[in-house]
Design a protein around this motif. Structure first.
Motif: not given
Lengths: 290, 157, 670
Positions: C304-323
């Motif tokens: 997270a510290k080294i990522c130049p675009t701040g793309a790391i997100d430790y908080t995100v959870q699994d997501e359920i989508i419906n299709v």
């Protein structure tokens, strides 16, 4: 829990040391082994090669007698006897017509209900729980645990955890303070009953076993079958002829080894009656770890 | 000399698993006893167990009920309902003194042609050993019909 | 008054060999309600069907029973014939006297009697049949492809190129499957990734394909044309909209000792990783089970510290989508048995005894040794390599009695690759048979033997053990009179069995498709329906169905796509009208349904609704059950549940089933 005892012919003859050492260890640990009254020969390879019913009836008679004696567990140390008794039991239990036919032959009812223990199961369940207080010496040497054929096949009958690379005997030897080595011929055949009729084959096969054990640094070979012991010990002269350099590595029964660690004398355990001297190994006992 | 009794076995099976498994036994030419006749249902969940009684009443000696393995039902849960229904029904039949060992409840999948053949053979053998199911037919209903039901109902009013 | 026609088919000799078909036709003609009964050699043929159509018209038949093969074969054929003749197709039933009778019993009176019993049963059913009319349902023209290997990729591209939407779900972080792990493919020795990666990119860029990687199907409900699917998008911990794929994160990740799945466990990877350099999408995910931040309560966090675009997100959870999709292609692939399965080969104790996939990684230029064949134990180049074909397959004692199909070919390939890279090395192959039946396949194996000097020994290996740094391979040469052969090898490659994935059973249960005892998914018919399953709308592609090589997989994937495109070709779909209905009648009864709604509780498709029954004044009288014919699948569980039989299943009604049982057991004559 009463434990029945079926020595079989070998343990009263050429494999006498196995029985003597087993009984001595059991006595030391306070376990009573009740010999089955009037037991008979299990038939070994002779019976099953000639007549199927006979091969079941002979062990079945012993099982019937054990049931009459009220024994729920029977220890059968000899590997061949174990194989015969356990196979016969399986036939009795899985086929009602067979069981009833055999009962007729025997003129005695037989159920095949007793639990037949291998020597490892006996040691694990009856001796291990109390052994620690009796083990006074460490064996202090490297040993190759040799199972041979009938202790490891068929795998459903012999119930080893890893039939191609068993560790049950190793567990006993570790308890006795020896260092079991990893080697490649644990379950290879020694030549078995060809000892008399084709001693040359026994010599070749057993030589491979001895050679592998020795090349990996073993100082003793430990067995649990009287046939294997005889082939590896009695036939050493013939074996040595098959090897580049002969070997004087001694061959002990696992119960003799355990007995030594419990402080029993070499004489009492029959160690003075081997063809290949066990002196070197006996003298390692109790030494500080090298 | 009486002919050896050959039991009549009726099989209530589901279309997707057991019926297909029986088809597979056919395609594989696996031979089995001729005693069974299949009645096709879309799902074992559809089987009304009163039909089993009807079958016995009309001459069946043994019955097989077979569907998809638990978790594999084509309609998700029909076989679970069938299984539960069977457990309750069996208790009732046992209580009534009905010989429930004449009914075999099993699971045979569409890939188990051999199992179907074995099931038929085993059931035929065991029902043959039990003999013909005559008790139901021997029940005397004349006594029942002579009871004054109206009178009893009147009295209790 | 019923006028039933009975048509008994000889089916060539398939039925007539064991069943006296003339007798069955004759006796069936005497059954009450049967107006016409005849036998014929091939009922399903053109003249056979004409016979039926003419008979219906001439004898004014109201219903027909065709005594022939299984209804699963030709029910549709004969129902169409009935329709052509002018009667409702649901007055046509088939009596299965082939699969259930003539094929499984010997020629005898008993067999003929049984055939007659079966015919009589169905005659009774037809007498109680009612006219049913097909139900039209809309079709969602989107396909779900489960699995992103070559099978899934091929199917997805075909369906997408036909103009339909495709959703692809792949459980690993990248598509490509096992084919991306291979170095070269037989019989051309094409570089596997070179032919695969363009397809992978095409999938990622295709406007009609939505790709979800690091995702799994959570559950599936609904039915053909109208599936409702929940997909779990596992938490990647990396925001792909910000990530540029620069790679700084995995270069600096300190958790470097995780066995690398892509290299079959022969090297390590980091916790934040892309599986291989050509991964699609080429953005990393975090393996949370092995990441310090997740396992040690927030420690580390370097990526997270080294990522130049701040793309790391430790908080995100699994997501359920419906299709919502109309068809599903199952392309979940296979696995192989690993070397610790083999007791006689050392229970996996020796690192230089490897399996075929591990050898592929050694041979691959992108693998742990840069394409050089080296021993995993000490990195030395092996001078003698022994290949064991049939290691575990075709062996009842090991529980795998089938042939894994691809091993003869890839063993020859491996031996050749080894020899190409080590001209002076010795390669031995212990084999049972050589199965090289494809195009140019046998020539390929001959090349290994004749040009690359691979030594083929026909015999099996009984033991492998280690002695003085060598692997002693103890086998036999059966073509030299069973001469025992022991080869001192530096490396051993086991061609282990192709097996189903560990989660195959749970995938099959989610989709409600059948599978066999080895957990391979079951096709609807082994000969004629190799890509369809018993669940309408779900097709199979690739090794999830059975072991197969790449050309067969690609062919099967296109076949599955074709089936899907057929389904999508109309604007709506006609459904079988085998649905439940709750009775309704005029006032004051309205319905015998008491409104207990037990049926609603047990319906797997939520097809039962509450209907308010009102009088003329609009007062609510009662709530009664009502079936939504579009959702009902016709299982009939509700019918068996209903306490007063107010709901019935059309096509398998209470009256029909009762009449079958009564008709079966009450034979008018023997």
């Amino acid at each position: 829990m009463r434990v029945g005892y079926y020595p079989g012919c070998s343990l009263q003859g050429s494999g006498r040391e196995y029985s003597e050492s087993l009984l001595a260890v059991a006595e030391k640990c306070g376990i009573v082994l009740e010999e089955i009254n009037d037991w008979n020969c299990c038939g070994a390879s002779a019976a099953h090669s000639l007549n199927h019913d006979l091969s079941v009836a002979l062990p079945a008679r012993t099982l019937a007698l054990a049931e009459k004696q009220g024994l729920e567990q029977i220890l059968v140390p000899c590997a061949a006897c174990f194989s015969r008794l356990a196979t016969a039991q399986q036939e009795l239990v899985s086929s009602e017509p067979m069981r009833s036919k055999i009962s007729d032959y025997l003129e005695m009812p037989v159920k095949g209900s007793a639990r037949i223990l291998t020597v490892f199961e006996f040691l694990q369940e009856h001796i291990f729980p109390v052994a620690d207080q009796y083990i006074v010496n460490k064996l202090n040497h490297k040993t190759a645990c040799y199972y041979g054929c009938l202790l490891s096949r068929p795998k459903d009958l012999t119930r080893l955890e890893y039939p191609e690379d068993p560790m049950e005997m190793e567990a006993v030897m570790e308890k006795a303070g020896a260092t079991p080595i990893d080697w490649a011929f644990k379950t290879e055949c020694c030549g078995a009953g060809l000892s008399v009729s084709r001693t040359d084959i026994v010599a070749k096969l057993s030589a491979k076993i001895v050679e592998d054990a020795v090349s990996r640094g073993a100082e003793s070979i430990v067995v649990a079958c009287p046939m294997c012991q005889m082939n590896l010990d009695l036939r050493r002269k013939e074996i040595n002829k098959q090897m580049d350099q002969g070997s004087d590595i001694p061959v002990m029964f696992v119960t003799q080894a355990l007995g030594l660690s419990m402080g029993l004398s070499a004489d009492k355990l029959g160690l003075n009656r081997h063809f290949v001297s066990t002196g070197k190994v006996v003298s390692c006992v109790g030494r500080k770890e090298v | 000399m009486a002919e050896t009794f050959e039991p009549k076995i009726v099989a209530f099976v589901c279309n997707w698993c057991t019926y297909a498994g029986a088809d597979l036994a056919g395609t594989s030419r696996t031979k089995y006893a001729t005693n069974v006749r299949i009645i096709r249902f879309p799902c074992t969940g559809r089987i009304d167990f009163m039909l089993l009684i009807k079958a016995f009443q009309n001459g069946a000696d043994g019955i097989i009920v077979s569907g998809c393995h638990p978790n594999d039902c084509h309609y998700t849960s029909g076989n679970f309902h069938a299984r539960r229904r069977w457990m309750v029904f069996k208790s009732l039949l046992d209580f009534m003194g009905f010989p429930t060992d004449r009914i075999t409840f099993s699971w045979v999948s569409a890939a188990e042609g051999k199992k179907w053949a074995e099931l038929v053979n085993e059931t035929t053998d065991s029902v043959r050993a039990l003999g013909p199911f005559t008790e139901y037919k021997n029940l005397d209903f004349t006594q029942f019909n002579q009871i004054d039901h109206e009178g009893i109902a009147e009295k209790s009013r | 008054m019923a006028r039933i026609g009975v048509f008994i088919c000889h089916c060539g000799e398939n039925i007539s060999a064991t069943v006296d078909v003339e007798k069955v036709a004759r006796l069936a003609g005497k059954l009450s309600g049967v107006a016409y009964s005849v036998d014929y050699k091939y009922m399903c043929s053109d003249p056979g069907q004409t016979l039926i159509v003419d008979a219906i018209k001439e004898h004014k038949l109201t219903g027909i029973v065709v005594g022939a093969c299984s209804p699963r074969m030709h029910e549709g054929t004969f129902r169409k014939a009935a329709e052509k003749a002018g009667i409702n197709p649901y007055f046509c039933e088939m009596a299965n006297i082939r699969e259930h009778c003539s094929w499984v019993h010997p020629k005898s009176d008993e067999t003929t009697r049984k055939a007659l019993d079966i015919v009589r049963t169905m005659v009774e059913k037809v007498k109680n049949d009612t006219a049913l009319f097909p139900i039209k349902v809309p079709v969602t023209k989107t396909a779900l492809v489960i699995g992103g290997g070559i099978a899934g990729i091929q199917a997805a591209l075909d369906i997408a190129n036909a103009g339909h939407q495709v959703i692809m779900v792949e459980k690993t972080p990248s598509i490509g499957g096992h084919m991306s792990q291979l170095s070269e493919t037989f019989p051309t020795l094409d570089c596997s990734q070179c032919i695969l990666t363009p397809r992978m990119v095409e999938v990622a860029q295709h406007p009609n394909i939505t790709l979800h990687t690091f995702a799994e199907v959570e559950n599936v409900s609904g039915f053909i044309g109208n599936f409702d699917v929940n997909i779990r998008l596992k938490a990647k911990s990396v925001d792909f909209s910000k990530c540029t794929g620069c790679g700084s994160c995995w270069q600096k990740c300190p958790a470097k000792k995780i066995p690398d799945e892509f290299n079959a466990g022969m090297s390590f990877r980091t916790a934040i990783y892309t599986p291989f350099p050509q991964a699609v999408p080429n953005k990393p995910v975090i393996d949370r089970a092995n990441c310090t931040w997740f396992t040690k309560g927030g420690k580390c966090g370097i990526c997270a510290k080294i990522c130049p675009t701040g793309a790391i997100d430790y908080t995100v959870q699994d997501e359920i989508i419906n299709v919502k999709v109309g068809a599903i292609v199952t392309a979940t692939g296979f696995d192989i048995k690993h070397s610790d399965f083999f007791p006689e080969y050392g229970y996996g104790k020796h690192p230089d005894i490897i399996d075929g996939l591990q050898f592929e990684r050694l041979a691959s230029a992108s693998g742990p040794t840069g394409g050089e064949i080296r021993r995993p134990s000490d990195g030395k180049v092996p001078e003698t390599v022994v290949f064991l074909a049939c290691a575990g397959s075709r062996d009842k004692a090991k529980g795998i009695e089938y042939c894994s199909k691809i091993c003869c070919m890839y063993t020859a390939k491996h031996a050749m690759l080894y020899k190409h890279k080590n001209h002076h090395g010795k390669a031995h192959v212990f084999y049972m048979d050589i199965r090289s039946a494809g195009k140019s396949y046998d020539e390929f194996v001959r090349r290994a033997i004749e040009e690359d000097d691979v030594n083929y020994i026909r015999g099996r290996v009984s033991r492998i053990y280690e002695k003085n740094g060598k692997l002693m391979v103890v086998g036999v040469d059966t073509l030299l009179n069973a001469k025992p052969v022991t080869i001192e090898a530096d490396m051993v490659v086991l061609a282990t069995a192709v097996i189903a994935n560990e989660d195959a059973e749970s995938v099959a249960q989610k989709l409600h498709i059948s599978y066999d005892k080895h957990k391979f998914f079951a096709e609807a018919h082994p000969k004629l329906k190799p890509v369809e399953t018993n669940t309408a709308g779900i097709t199979l592609a690739g090794a999830c169905q059975s072991a197969k090589d790449i050309p067969e997989t690609v062919a099967q994937a296109s076949a599955a796509a074709a089936k899907t495109i057929i389904l999508f070709s109309g604007s709506e779909m006609t459904r079988e009208p085998v649905v439940a209905t709750v009775n309704r009648s005029a006032a004051p009864v309205f319905t015998t349904c008491t409104g207990c709604f037990l049926c609603q509780e047990v319906c797997p498709y939520q097809a039962i609704e509450r209907e308010e029954i009102r009088d003329r004044a609009g007062n609510l009288l009662m709530n009664a059950a009502k079936v939504n014919a579009g959702l009902c699948q016709g299982c009939g569980t509700c019918v068996a549940m209903c306490r007063n039989k107010s709901i019935d299943l059309q096509g398998f009604s209470n009256q029909q089933m009762l009449s079958e049982v009564m008709g079966l057991l009450n034979a008018p004559f023997e």
